[in-house]
Scaffold this motif. Structure first.
Motif, PDB file in Angstrom:
ATOM      1  N   TYR A 160      -7.777  27.179  -6.177  1.00 24.75           N
ATOM      2  CA  TYR A 160      -6.515  26.582  -6.644  1.00 24.75           C
ATOM      3  C   TYR A 160      -6.443  25.082  -6.349  1.00 24.75           C
ATOM      4  O   TYR A 160      -5.614  24.357  -6.925  1.00 24.75           O
ATOM      5  N   GLN A 161      -7.313  24.576  -5.495  1.00 20.91           N
ATOM      6  CA  GLN A 161      -7.336  23.148  -5.177  1.00 20.91           C
ATOM      7  C   GLN A 161      -8.416  22.397  -5.954  1.00 20.91           C
ATOM      8  O   GLN A 161      -8.607  21.200  -5.739  1.00 20.91           O
ATOM      9  N   ALA A 162      -9.089  23.090  -6.864  1.00 25.37           N
ATOM     10  CA  ALA A 162     -10.178  22.455  -7.621  1.00 25.37           C
ATOM     11  C   ALA A 162      -9.647  21.295  -8.462  1.00 25.37           C
ATOM     12  O   ALA A 162      -8.563  21.353  -9.032  1.00 25.37           O
ATOM     13  N   SER A 163     -10.439  20.230  -8.521  1.00 24.85           N
ATOM     14  CA  SER A 163     -10.043  19.064  -9.308  1.00 24.85           C
ATOM     15  C   SER A 163     -11.289  18.432  -9.928  1.00 24.85           C
ATOM     16  O   SER A 163     -12.310  18.256  -9.258  1.00 24.85           O
ATOM     17  N   ASN A 164     -11.202  18.122 -11.209  1.00 24.86           N
ATOM     18  CA  ASN A 164     -12.303  17.478 -11.909  1.00 24.86           C
ATOM     19  C   ASN A 164     -12.141  15.969 -11.771  1.00 24.86           C
ATOM     20  O   ASN A 164     -11.199  15.381 -12.316  1.00 24.86           O
ATOM     21  N   GLY A 165     -13.050  15.346 -11.066  1.00 24.50           N
ATOM     22  CA  GLY A 165     -12.934  13.923 -10.783  1.00 24.50           C
ATOM     23  C   GLY A 165     -12.990  13.054 -12.018  1.00 24.50           C
ATOM     24  O   GLY A 165     -12.363  11.984 -12.058  1.00 24.50           O
ATOM     25  N   SER A 166     -13.693  13.485 -13.064  1.00 27.05           N
ATOM     26  CA  SER A 166     -13.828  12.651 -14.257  1.00 27.05           C
ATOM     27  C   SER A 166     -12.690  12.845 -15.245  1.00 27.05           C
ATOM     28  O   SER A 166     -12.203  11.879 -15.855  1.00 27.05           O
ATOM     29  N   SER A 167     -12.249  14.068 -15.427  1.00 29.75           N
ATOM     30  CA  SER A 167     -11.194  14.327 -16.425  1.00 29.75           C
ATOM     31  C   SER A 167      -9.796  14.409 -15.809  1.00 29.75           C
ATOM     32  O   SER A 167      -8.796  14.201 -16.491  1.00 29.75           O
ATOM     33  N   GLY A 168      -9.727  14.776 -14.520  1.00 30.66           N
ATOM     34  CA  GLY A 168      -8.418  14.947 -13.880  1.00 30.66           C
ATOM     35  C   GLY A 168      -7.865  16.348 -14.028  1.00 30.66           C
ATOM     36  O   GLY A 168      -6.734  16.626 -13.591  1.00 30.66           O
ATOM     37  N   ALA A 169      -8.652  17.265 -14.658  1.00 30.95           N
ATOM     38  CA  ALA A 169      -8.203  18.658 -14.778  1.00 30.95           C
ATOM     39  C   ALA A 169      -8.038  19.256 -13.389  1.00 30.95           C
ATOM     40  O   ALA A 169      -8.794  18.945 -12.465  1.00 30.95           O
ATOM     41  N   THR A 170      -7.037  20.145 -13.240  1.00 31.55           N
ATOM     42  CA  THR A 170      -6.636  20.611 -11.913  1.00 31.55           C
ATOM     43  C   THR A 170      -6.446  22.120 -11.870  1.00 31.55           C
ATOM     44  O   THR A 170      -6.032  22.735 -12.844  1.00 31.55           O
ATOM     45  N   GLY A 171      -6.755  22.692 -10.699  1.00 29.98           N
ATOM     46  CA  GLY A 171      -6.411  24.074 -10.416  1.00 29.98           C
ATOM     47  C   GLY A 171      -7.367  25.088 -10.992  1.00 29.98           C
ATOM     48  O   GLY A 171      -8.394  24.760 -11.596  1.00 29.98           O
ATOM     49  N   ILE A 172      -7.048  26.362 -10.818  1.00 34.12           N
ATOM     50  CA  ILE A 172      -7.905  27.464 -11.272  1.00 34.12           C
ATOM     51  C   ILE A 172      -8.163  27.391 -12.781  1.00 34.12           C
ATOM     52  O   ILE A 172      -9.312  27.504 -13.221  1.00 34.12           O
ATOM     53  N   PRO A 173      -7.130  27.175 -13.613  1.00 36.84           N
ATOM     54  CA  PRO A 173      -7.379  27.134 -15.062  1.00 36.84           C
ATOM     55  C   PRO A 173      -7.797  25.745 -15.558  1.00 36.84           C
ATOM     56  O   PRO A 173      -8.018  25.556 -16.755  1.00 36.84           O
ATOM     57  N   GLN A 174      -7.859  24.774 -14.635  1.00 33.28           N
ATOM     58  CA  GLN A 174      -8.200  23.389 -14.975  1.00 33.28           C
ATOM     59  C   GLN A 174      -7.272  22.823 -16.046  1.00 33.28           C
ATOM     60  O   GLN A 174      -7.674  22.384 -17.128  1.00 33.28           O
ATOM     61  N   ALA A 175      -5.990  22.826 -15.723  1.00 32.25           N
ATOM     62  CA  ALA A 175      -4.985  22.245 -16.616  1.00 32.25           C
ATOM     63  C   ALA A 175      -5.118  20.731 -16.613  1.00 32.25           C
ATOM     64  O   ALA A 175      -5.421  20.110 -15.597  1.00 32.25           O
ATOM     65  N   LEU A 176      -4.888  20.137 -17.781  1.00 31.96           N
ATOM     66  CA  LEU A 176      -5.012  18.683 -17.914  1.00 31.96           C
ATOM     67  C   LEU A 176      -3.786  18.139 -18.645  1.00 31.96           C
ATOM     68  O   LEU A 176      -3.617  18.393 -19.838  1.00 31.96           O
ATOM     69  N   PRO A 177      -2.913  17.415 -17.975  1.00 34.34           N
ATOM     70  CA  PRO A 177      -2.895  17.185 -16.522  1.00 34.34           C
ATOM     71  C   PRO A 177      -2.363  18.420 -15.805  1.00 34.34           C
ATOM     72  O   PRO A 177      -1.743  19.296 -16.405  1.00 34.34           O
ATOM     73  N   GLY A 178      -2.543  18.445 -14.497  1.00 33.71           N
ATOM     74  CA  GLY A 178      -2.106  19.588 -13.707  1.00 33.71           C
ATOM     75  C   GLY A 178      -0.596  19.808 -13.745  1.00 33.71           C
ATOM     76  O   GLY A 178      -0.122  20.944 -13.599  1.00 33.71           O
ATOM     77  N   SER A 179       0.149  18.744 -13.975  1.00 36.42           N
ATOM     78  CA  SER A 179       1.617  18.853 -13.989  1.00 36.42           C
ATOM     79  C   SER A 179       2.127  19.752 -15.099  1.00 36.42           C
ATOM     80  O   SER A 179       3.295  20.168 -15.073  1.00 36.42           O
TER      81      SER A 179
END
Length: 267
Positions: free
Chosen positions: A204-223
């Motif tokens: 759940y804390q995963a973060s893509n450094g290049s795209s900014g995608a966040t979390g388990i589903p890699q939402a972009l942006p995480g908000s």
């Protein structure tokens, strides 16, 4: 001679009867009057003692009695007000119903306090105060019990969230949510597991450094995930709910999303 003697005897009997009747009347009167005299004497004694203790002349004690009665009625009103306030504060608590009922009964007994004599009024004040204290104590105990239950529920929720925030816990939460919300079974979960293992390893804390995608589903942006909860950054379950909704709206099923990811390397 005999007639004269008979008349004398009859006269003597009547006299004796009158004496007996008079004596009986005196005895009956004494049985009635004696308690009244005793009561009057007790009242006079109490008045004398009150006069001596207060320094107020006995002729002025009527004023003192009025002041005492006013003070007693003031205490009754205070007792009544406190009891009513305590009932209002605790009456909605189901586990203090018995204490609330007792307090209401005491209030009803004190409500007409102006009609009670001093002795009855003091007794009813004591009864009401005792019922009020018992209800207040029961209310405190009820609040403590509710607070303990809330704390236990919060601890259980925190433990459940902590468990869901682990990769295995997140997988279990996802499988449960997708089945209950979307009717997806084990085959769809296998696709979802492959998809999100590739995206984030269910972190759940995963973060893509290049795209900014966040979390388990890699939402972009995480908000974006805030639509399912303000705790999206710290709660895996919130992220899972958002991710499943996104898959449903964009691809229909997890297997379709996984097929797209395999072909395009993104979803």
């Amino acid at each position: 001679m005999l007639n004269t003697l008979s008349h004398a005897v009859r006269s003597s009997n009547l006299s004796v009867g009158r004496v007996i009747s008079s004596a009986a009347a005196i005895i009956m009167s004494a049985s009635i009057i004696a308690p009244m005299i005793a009561q009057q004497q007790e009242s006079e004694r109490a008045t004398q003692e009150l006069s001596q203790s207060t320094g107020i002349h006995h002729d002025q004690l009527g004023v003192y009695d009025k002041l005492w009665r006013d003070r007693l009625e003031g205490v009754a009103q205070q007792s009544l007000t406190k009891a009513e306030s305590t009932v209002q504060a605790n009456g909605a608590k189901a586990d203090v119903a018995a204490a609330t009922s007792a307090a209401k009964t005491a209030i009803a007994g004190l409500d007409g306090y102006k009609k009670l004599d001093d002795s009855q009024l003091r007794k009813q004040i004591d009864t009401t105060d005792a019922a009020t204290a018992a209800l207040a104590a029961a209310g405190v105990a009820s609040d403590q019990k509710a607070a303990a239950a809330a704390a236990a529920a919060a601890a259980a929720a925190a433990a459940a969230q902590a468990n869901a925030n682990t990769p295995d816990g997140a997988r279990a939460a996802a499988q449960s949510i997708m089945a209950s919300t979307y009717g997806w079974g084990g085959d769809q979960f296998q696709c979802l597991n492959s998809l999100w293992t590739k995206e984030s390893h269910w972190d759940y804390q995963a973060s893509n450094g290049s795209s900014g995608a966040t979390g388990i589903p890699q939402a972009l942006p995480g908000s974006k995930m805030a639509t399912f909860g303000s705790d999206w950054a710290t709660n895996a379950t919130t992220q899972i709910k958002w991710g499943l909704s996104y898959i449903k709206g964009s691809y229909g099923t997890p297997c379709s999303a996984w097929s797209h990811s395999e072909a395009m390397n993104w979803y």
